[in-house]
Write a protein that holds these residues in place. Structure first.
Motif, short mmCIF file in Angstrom:
data_model
loop_
_atom_site.label_atom_id
_atom_site.label_comp_id
_atom_site.label_asym_id
_atom_site.label_seq_id
_atom_site.Cartn_x
_atom_site.Cartn_y
_atom_site.Cartn_z
N THR A 25 -4.86 -4.84 7.66
CA THR A 25 -3.72 -4.92 8.57
C THR A 25 -3.53 -6.30 9.19
OG1 THR A 25 -5.04 -4.13 10.43
CG2 THR A 25 -3.86 -2.47 9.14
N ASP A 46 4.03 -7.32 2.44
CA ASP A 46 3.96 -6.21 1.49
C ASP A 46 3.13 -6.58 0.26
OD1 ASP A 46 5.54 -4.68 3.17
OD2 ASP A 46 7.39 -5.06 2.04
N GLU A 49 -0.64 -6.91 1.27
CA GLU A 49 -1.22 -5.59 1.53
C GLU A 49 -1.47 -4.84 0.23
OE1 GLU A 49 0.48 -4.59 5.96
OE2 GLU A 49 1.61 -3.89 4.23
N SER A 50 -0.54 -4.92 -0.67
CA SER A 50 -0.69 -4.26 -1.97
C SER A 50 -1.88 -4.83 -2.75
CB SER A 50 0.60 -4.42 -2.78
OG SER A 50 0.46 -3.84 -4.04
N ARG A 53 -5.10 -3.67 -1.10
CA ARG A 53 -5.37 -2.26 -1.39
C ARG A 53 -5.89 -2.09 -2.82
NH1 ARG A 53 -1.16 2.86 -0.92
NH2 ARG A 53 -2.71 4.45 -1.37
N ASP A 66 -2.49 8.18 -1.03
CA ASP A 66 -1.48 7.58 -0.15
C ASP A 66 -1.51 8.16 1.26
OD1 ASP A 66 -0.51 5.77 -2.01
OD2 ASP A 66 1.11 7.09 -2.69
N ALA A 67 -1.64 9.47 1.38
CA ALA A 67 -1.62 10.11 2.71
C ALA A 67 -2.81 9.64 3.54
CB ALA A 67 -1.62 11.63 2.57
N TYR A 69 -4.61 6.94 3.07
CA TYR A 69 -4.48 5.49 3.29
C TYR A 69 -3.50 5.21 4.42
CZ TYR A 69 -3.50 0.56 2.56
OH TYR A 69 -3.34 -0.79 2.74
N ASN A 70 -2.32 5.82 4.37
CA ASN A 70 -1.29 5.56 5.38
C ASN A 70 -1.73 5.98 6.77
OD1 ASN A 70 0.42 4.43 3.46
ND2 ASN A 70 1.45 6.37 3.05
N GLU A 71 -2.39 7.13 6.88
CA GLU A 71 -2.88 7.58 8.18
C GLU A 71 -3.92 6.61 8.74
OE1 GLU A 71 -5.35 11.33 10.08
OE2 GLU A 71 -4.23 11.65 8.23
N TYR A 73 -4.29 3.48 7.88
CA TYR A 73 -3.65 2.18 8.07
C TYR A 73 -2.96 2.12 9.44
CZ TYR A 73 -0.92 -1.97 7.08
OH TYR A 73 -0.39 -3.23 7.13
N VAL A 74 -2.25 3.18 9.79
CA VAL A 74 -1.58 3.24 11.09
C VAL A 74 -2.62 3.21 12.22
CG1 VAL A 74 -0.20 4.72 12.62
CG2 VAL A 74 0.51 4.36 10.25
#
Length: 124
Positions: A25, A46, A49-50, A53, A66-67, A69-71, A73-74
């Protein structure tokens, strides 16, 4: 004979155990431990970050989901925002320049233009 040298920098300044997503981040959160940072264009963020990852996915399989990772990441972005809060009240009342360390006399870096408030607002 031409010799090619490949240089890589490893910065251990703030090294410690923690989530690998705190590093991921860094680009979006405006390099939260760096004195010399400014906002990066969204397209560069972007792309970086890609790349980050993809690189750590070979070591941490959960990154592929993805779910998850996104959780995570936030949550990592939230960590950087909350860790900035001690400065928030002080710089909202009166902005300040954060120290830049020594720079060459003819440098294009102008410390007086590197205010703390825009960096915090960007994280927010």
């Amino acid at each position: 004979m031409k010799i090619r040298i490949r240089l890589q920098l490893i910065d251990f300044e703030w090294v410690g155990p923690g989530s690998s997503l705190l590093d991921a981040t860094y680009f979006r959160m405006n390099f939260p431990t760096c004195w010399c940072a400014k906002a990066l264009p969204e397209s560069i963020v972007d792309e970086l970050e890609s790349l980050y990852r993809e690189t750590i996915a070979s070591k941490i399989e959960a990154i592929i989901d993805d779910a998850k990772y996104n959780e995570s990441y936030v949550a990592a972005c939230g960590f950087w925002l909350l860790s900035s809060m001690p400065f928030a009240l002080r710089i909202m009342d009166k902005d300040e320049c954060w120290s830049s360390g020594p720079v060459p006399v003819d440098s294009l870096w102008k410390q007086e233009e590197k205010l703390a408030r825009p960096r915090f607002i960007l994280r927010f």
